[in-house]
Write a protein that holds these residues in place. Structure first.
Motif, mmCIF file in Angstrom:
data_model
loop_
_atom_site.group_PDB
_atom_site.id
_atom_site.type_symbol
_atom_site.label_atom_id
_atom_site.label_comp_id
_atom_site.label_asym_id
_atom_site.label_seq_id
_atom_site.Cartn_x
_atom_site.Cartn_y
_atom_site.Cartn_z
ATOM 1 N N ASP A 1 0.845 -1.189 0.000
ATOM 2 C CA ASP A 1 0.000 0.000 0.000
ATOM 3 C C ASP A 1 0.890 1.253 0.000
ATOM 4 O OD1 ASP A 1 -2.808 1.038 0.512
ATOM 5 O OD2 ASP A 1 -1.716 2.022 2.141
ATOM 6 N N ALA A 2 0.511 2.219 -0.796
ATOM 7 C CA ALA A 2 1.037 3.590 -0.695
ATOM 8 C C ALA A 2 2.542 3.696 -0.446
ATOM 9 C CB ALA A 2 0.279 4.310 0.420
ATOM 10 N N ILE A 3 3.342 3.117 -1.313
ATOM 11 C CA ILE A 3 4.780 3.222 -1.055
ATOM 12 C C ILE A 3 5.350 4.580 -1.458
ATOM 13 C CG2 ILE A 3 5.441 0.784 -0.991
ATOM 14 C CD1 ILE A 3 6.173 1.077 -3.932
ATOM 15 N N ALA A 4 4.665 5.280 -2.345
ATOM 16 C CA ALA A 4 5.206 6.571 -2.805
ATOM 17 C C ALA A 4 5.329 7.576 -1.663
ATOM 18 C CB ALA A 4 4.325 7.135 -3.910
ATOM 19 N N THR A 5 4.513 7.403 -0.624
ATOM 20 C CA THR A 5 4.493 8.393 0.459
ATOM 21 C C THR A 5 5.368 7.989 1.660
ATOM 22 O OG1 THR A 5 2.431 7.316 1.122
ATOM 23 C CG2 THR A 5 2.218 9.419 0.004
ATOM 24 N N ILE A 6 6.139 6.944 1.509
ATOM 25 C CA ILE A 6 6.897 6.433 2.653
ATOM 26 C C ILE A 6 7.892 7.461 3.202
ATOM 27 C CG2 ILE A 6 8.786 4.803 3.151
ATOM 28 C CD1 ILE A 6 7.087 2.605 2.027
ATOM 29 N N TYR A 7 8.561 8.177 2.320
ATOM 30 C CA TYR A 7 9.512 9.205 2.795
ATOM 31 C C TYR A 7 8.993 10.591 2.444
ATOM 32 C CZ TYR A 7 12.932 5.497 3.475
ATOM 33 O OH TYR A 7 13.583 4.381 3.905
ATOM 34 N N PRO B 1 13.819 10.285 -2.264
ATOM 35 C CA PRO B 1 14.914 9.306 -2.257
ATOM 36 C C PRO B 1 14.801 8.363 -1.066
ATOM 37 C CG PRO B 1 15.762 11.550 -2.551
ATOM 38 C CD PRO B 1 14.276 11.674 -2.298
ATOM 39 N N GLY B 2 15.222 7.140 -1.277
ATOM 40 C CA GLY B 2 15.203 6.162 -0.178
ATOM 41 C C GLY B 2 14.279 4.995 -0.464
ATOM 42 N N ILE B 3 13.238 5.228 -1.297
ATOM 43 C CA ILE B 3 12.246 4.159 -1.515
ATOM 44 C C ILE B 3 12.890 2.965 -2.224
ATOM 45 C CG2 ILE B 3 9.946 3.593 -2.364
ATOM 46 C CD1 ILE B 3 9.230 6.453 -2.387
ATOM 47 N N HIS B 4 13.741 3.253 -3.211
ATOM 48 C CA HIS B 4 14.356 2.140 -3.946
ATOM 49 C C HIS B 4 15.150 1.241 -2.998
ATOM 50 C CE1 HIS B 4 13.120 3.425 -7.864
ATOM 51 N NE2 HIS B 4 13.546 4.644 -7.609
ATOM 52 N N GLU C 1 1.214 -1.075 -5.282
ATOM 53 C CA GLU C 1 0.023 -0.289 -5.578
ATOM 54 C C GLU C 1 0.417 0.896 -6.435
ATOM 55 O OE1 GLU C 1 -1.556 2.232 -2.603
ATOM 56 O OE2 GLU C 1 -3.315 2.690 -3.788
ATOM 57 N N ASP C 2 1.555 1.482 -6.105
ATOM 58 C CA ASP C 2 1.963 2.643 -6.877
ATOM 59 C C ASP C 2 2.407 2.191 -8.250
ATOM 60 O OD1 ASP C 2 3.858 4.770 -7.888
ATOM 61 O OD2 ASP C 2 2.775 5.701 -6.234
ATOM 62 N N ASP C 3 1.830 2.808 -9.274
ATOM 63 C CA ASP C 3 2.066 2.259 -10.599
ATOM 64 C C ASP C 3 3.385 2.724 -11.217
ATOM 65 O OD1 ASP C 3 1.879 4.192 -12.925
ATOM 66 O OD2 ASP C 3 0.213 4.855 -11.692
ATOM 67 N N ASN C 4 4.225 3.399 -10.431
ATOM 68 C CA ASN C 4 5.466 3.918 -10.966
ATOM 69 C C ASN C 4 6.403 2.777 -11.391
ATOM 70 O OD1 ASN C 4 7.887 5.255 -11.336
ATOM 71 N ND2 ASN C 4 7.317 6.821 -9.836
ATOM 72 N N PHE D 1 -2.016 1.364 -13.602
ATOM 73 C CA PHE D 1 -3.192 2.210 -13.338
ATOM 74 C C PHE D 1 -3.577 3.106 -14.521
ATOM 75 C CE2 PHE D 1 -2.703 1.939 -8.466
ATOM 76 C CZ PHE D 1 -3.616 0.900 -8.418
ATOM 77 N N PRO D 2 -2.589 3.599 -15.309
ATOM 78 C CA PRO D 2 -3.016 4.454 -16.428
ATOM 79 C C PRO D 2 -4.028 3.776 -17.354
ATOM 80 C CG PRO D 2 -0.657 4.651 -16.097
ATOM 81 C CD PRO D 2 -1.128 3.547 -15.178
#
Ligand code: NOJ
Length: 576
Positions: A200-206, A245-248, A270-273, A290-291
């Protein structure tokens, strides 16, 4: 095909536990209920389930506010019930992945209760606490669910950050103790035998550590939700709150953790990036496209351009993942229907998902054509994000009760979360008569939108799902084959090849999205194909590809007659 992992071949089915099956008759879905329905899922023909959160939760974001990462919400049953379910699913060759909510916990999670108890509590730094500025929050960051992303905690005088609801404080992932605690929870479920996680929602982790203000003009936020913004405006708003930065590195750690377990456990983003695939083999296995579903109308043009961009963007070695609906979006039937040909369109949408290259994810209830639930009063709302939007609209924005209510009833995520419609008895057989389910049942259960009724009807959507899911299993090139778009100029039908060098098979898929017949002229190295499937009556099983008449809303799958099987592949199938 044989070289593919199970999750590349699988069709996933998302279960929304609260609304799937109520085993103990209290109006809320649970594990005993899910257990009972496993044969239904096996017979439907899916291979894996993704469970939306089943953890203990105050349920302010419908379970995405977790208060214990290694427990089972008492309304869903016990850990023992969970284990029974998992083992019974595995006995039926159904894999189970769980929802992993890393970004935030519930504000009632013991970690946060400790953290907020004093400035010097050892867990203070497990969350994002900051002093305010000029009598207000530390900066102008917004919550994705509307309003400020900061909440003042009067006893300690500091603000905490929440990307979502104020009851979902963000964890501080820069604190190694947070990571350890969460990885322990991940190991707990892996040790029990779960097959992976949907993240869930990994884009917002940092968040940006210096907390710079975003520069979106305040009037742009009049709607107070991110929803009303363009893509660029939204990116400007969330510039310092997402994709930091940091998510990878974090995903690489998690990947290494799960790769240490046997059985090819899977991570679904979940994040479609597409960037979160890393080098193709060290971060997430699959991320939702998602697109594909972020469109008003699923037209051949849209699908083709989505596939062209998406497949080109995926790093080498990665695998696509397509979906059209989930617990956050309006029902597929309602969203992509035209009010006239909905039944035919629902069939095309499934055919699309099952024939495109990539792992398909279906959402519970789609197989019987469940539609958006229209609530009628404020009291029926359960989606707290909608309730929050209502408060912001009737408060700072000055809308009347009626105006605000209409807006939230038309947008609430409750619309797609109503109980599954099992039969035509009261409460659609979800809960016993006389027990009010946690969210109203859609009244159309009495009009044929239910499992039992459709099971007995050979022409039903449910039986179409069963048939097509069965067909996919039998046609390896639909799973492993390369995708090649055909006739890019056609606005009415979408046609493509799935070309599988390994099995030497090449299939033509033609989906006519139009209510009018179409003539398709294909310029391929062969002019003939053998019919494998059509949802319309067809006299000949040998098809002329230079003059292929497609019937209204036809779904056609054929195998190209190529004598040099396995010699040419890919673009070689298309004449220069
Ligand atoms: C995405 C989930 O799908 C959604 O339901 C939830 O509200 C947010 N993440 C926050 O956890």
């Amino acid at each position: 095909m044989d070289g593919l992992k199970w999750w590349q071949k699988a069709v996933f089915y998302q279960i929304y536990p609260r609304s799937f099956a109520d085993g103990n008759g209290d109006g809320i879905g649970d594990f005993p209920g899910m257990l009972e329905k496993l044969d239904y899922l096996r017979d439907l023909g899916i291979d894996a389930v993704w469970l939306s959160p089943h953890y203990p939760s105050p349920f302010l974001d419908c379970g995405y506010d977790v208060s214990d990462y290694t427990g089972v919400g008492p309304e869903y049953g016990t850990l023992e019930d969970f284990t029974h379910f998992l083992m019974a699913a595995h006995r039926r060759d159904i894999k189970v992945i769980l929802d992993l909510v890393l970004n935030h916990t519930s504000d009632l999670h013991p970690w946060f209760i400790e953290s907020r108890s004093s400035l010097d509590n050892p867990k203070r730094d497990w969350y994002i606490w900051r002093d305010g500025k000029a009598g207000g929050p530390p900066n102008n960051w917004a919550s994705i669910f509307g309003g400020s992303g900061w909440e003042l905690d009067p006893p300690t005088g500091q603000y905490y950050y929440h990307a979502f609801l104020k009851e979902q404080p963000d964890l501080n992932w820069r604190n190694p103790a947070v990571k350890q605690a969460m990885w322990d929870a991940v190991r707990f479920w892996l040790d029990m035998g779960v097959d992976g996680f949907r993240l869930d929602a990994i884009a917002t982790i940092y968040e940006h550590p210096d907390l710079p203000d975003h520069t979106l003009p305040p009037e742009k936020l009049k709607t107070t939700t991110a929803n009303g913004l363009t893509k660029t405006e939204y990116a400007q708003l969330m510039r310092y709150q997402t994709h930091q930065p940091g998510i990878h590195e974090l995903m690489q750690e998690l990947r290494a953790l799960i790769d240490a377990y046997p059985g090819d456990r899977v991570l679904v983003g979940e994040d479609d990036n597409v960037a979160y695939h890393g080098n193709g083999n060290n971060e997430l296995h699959i991320v939702f496209n998602f697109p594909l579903m972020l469109t008003e109308q699923l037209t051949p043009d849209h699908i083709r351009s989505n596939q062209a961009v998406r497949l080109a963007d995926l790093p080498p070695g990665t695998w696509p993942c397509n979906t059209l609906g989930n617990h956050d979006t309006p029902r597929v039937w309602t969203r992509y229907g035209d009010g006239k040909n909905d039944a035919a369109l629902a069939r095309l949408h499934l055919a699309l998902l099952l024939t495109l290259k990539g792992t398909p994810f279906l959402y519970n209830g789609e197989e019987i054509g469940m539609t958006n639930l229209m609530l009628t009063s404020y009291d029926q709302l359960r989606d707290t994000a909608a309730i929050r939007r209502y408060a912001l609209m009737t408060g700072p924005q000055g809308l009347s009760h009626e105006e605000a209510l209409l807006k939230v009833l038309n947008t609430t995520r409750d619309r797609c979360r109503s109980p599954l419609q099992w039969d035509a008895s009261p409460n659609a057989g979800f809960s016993p008569a006389g027990i009010a389910p946690w969210l109203p049942v859609n009244p159309n259960y009495a009009e044929g939108v239910n499992v039992a009724g459709q099971s007995n009807d050979p022409g039903s959507l449910l039986n179409f799902y069963r048939q097509l899911l069965g067909l996919r299993r039998k046609l390896p090139a639909l799973i492993a084959g390369e995708y090649l778009a055909l006739n890019p100029e056609s606005e009415e039908y979408f046609a493509f090849l799935r070309d599988d060098a390994a099995s030497g098979r090449t299939y033509l898929v033609a989906l006519n999205f139009s209510e009018a017949p179409q003539t398709a002229i294909f310029d391929l190295e062969t002019h003939q194909a053998s019919l494998l499937y059509s949802n319309q009556p067809r006299q000949d099983s040998l098809l002329d590809l230079e003059q292929l008449e497609l019937q209204p809303f036809e779904i056609l799958i054929a195998e190209l007659d190529i004598t040099k099987k396995g010699i040419t592949s890919g673009a070689g199938r298309i004449k220069a």
